[in-house]
Design a protein around this motif. Structure first.
Motif, short mmCIF file in Angstrom:
data_model
loop_
_atom_site.label_atom_id
_atom_site.label_comp_id
_atom_site.label_asym_id
_atom_site.label_seq_id
_atom_site.Cartn_x
_atom_site.Cartn_y
_atom_site.Cartn_z
N GLY A 51 -1.31 -1.94 -8.98
CA GLY A 51 -2.38 -2.28 -8.06
C GLY A 51 -2.62 -1.30 -6.94
N TYR A 52 -1.92 -0.18 -6.92
CA TYR A 52 -2.15 0.82 -5.87
C TYR A 52 -3.45 1.55 -6.14
CZ TYR A 52 -1.67 4.97 -3.02
OH TYR A 52 -1.90 5.98 -2.12
N ASP A 53 -4.29 1.62 -5.13
CA ASP A 53 -5.55 2.34 -5.22
C ASP A 53 -5.54 3.44 -4.17
OD1 ASP A 53 -8.12 3.22 -5.57
OD2 ASP A 53 -9.08 1.43 -4.76
N PRO A 54 -5.41 4.71 -4.58
CA PRO A 54 -5.35 5.78 -3.59
C PRO A 54 -6.65 5.98 -2.83
CG PRO A 54 -5.39 6.68 -5.82
CD PRO A 54 -5.27 5.20 -5.94
N ASN A 55 -7.74 5.42 -3.31
CA ASN A 55 -9.03 5.56 -2.62
C ASN A 55 -9.30 4.42 -1.63
OD1 ASN A 55 -9.72 7.93 -4.01
ND2 ASN A 55 -10.35 6.70 -5.78
N ASN A 56 -8.44 3.44 -1.57
CA ASN A 56 -8.60 2.31 -0.66
C ASN A 56 -7.88 2.64 0.65
OD1 ASN A 56 -8.81 -0.09 0.68
ND2 ASN A 56 -7.80 -1.31 -0.90
N ASP A 62 -0.54 -1.40 3.33
CA ASP A 62 -0.21 -2.66 2.66
C ASP A 62 -0.24 -2.55 1.15
OD1 ASP A 62 0.14 -3.91 5.11
OD2 ASP A 62 -1.97 -4.49 5.24
N ASN A 63 -1.30 -1.92 0.60
CA ASN A 63 -1.37 -1.87 -0.86
C ASN A 63 -0.33 -0.90 -1.44
OD1 ASN A 63 -2.49 0.75 -0.97
ND2 ASN A 63 -4.51 0.06 -1.57
N ALA A 64 0.04 0.14 -0.71
CA ALA A 64 1.08 1.06 -1.18
C ALA A 64 2.44 0.36 -1.16
CB ALA A 64 1.11 2.32 -0.33
N GLN A 65 2.73 -0.38 -0.10
CA GLN A 65 4.01 -1.08 -0.02
C GLN A 65 4.10 -2.18 -1.08
OE1 GLN A 65 4.01 -2.27 4.06
NE2 GLN A 65 4.78 -0.29 4.78
#
Length: 89
Positions: A51-56, A62-65
């Motif tokens: 679910g990691y989105d590098p463009n978000n 939060d999404n990286a963790q």
């Protein structure tokens, strides 16, 4: 005297061949060891699948963790399942 440079070059070449024959690859248990390109690509795909989105950029930490926790849990589960299969019955 003319054979001395050839002898030294041969000795140097032999020593380098001997040293490279006994060189060990880095241990996979060492976290500071550099990763191969294939390992980096596999890590990237695992994070994207989690679910990691590098463009978000709005939800970046939060999404990286969250993706990191998911990937770590999956790897722990795989390591636990692999260890259970290798135990003698």
């Amino acid at each position: 005297m003319k054979n001395l440079p050839c002898l030294l070059a041969g000795a140097l070449f032999g020593a380098s061949c001997f040293a490279s024959a006994y060189a060990q690859p880095p241990s996979k248990s060492d976290p500071s060891a550099p990763k191969t390109r294939a390992e980096v690509k596999a890590d990237t795909l695992a994070w994207l699948a989690a679910g990691y989105d590098p463009n978000n950029w709005w939800d970046y930490p939060d999404n990286a963790q969250r993706a990191g926790r998911i990937v770590a849990a999956q790897r722990a589960q795989e390591a636990g399942a692999g260890g259970a299969q290798m135990r003698p019955q």
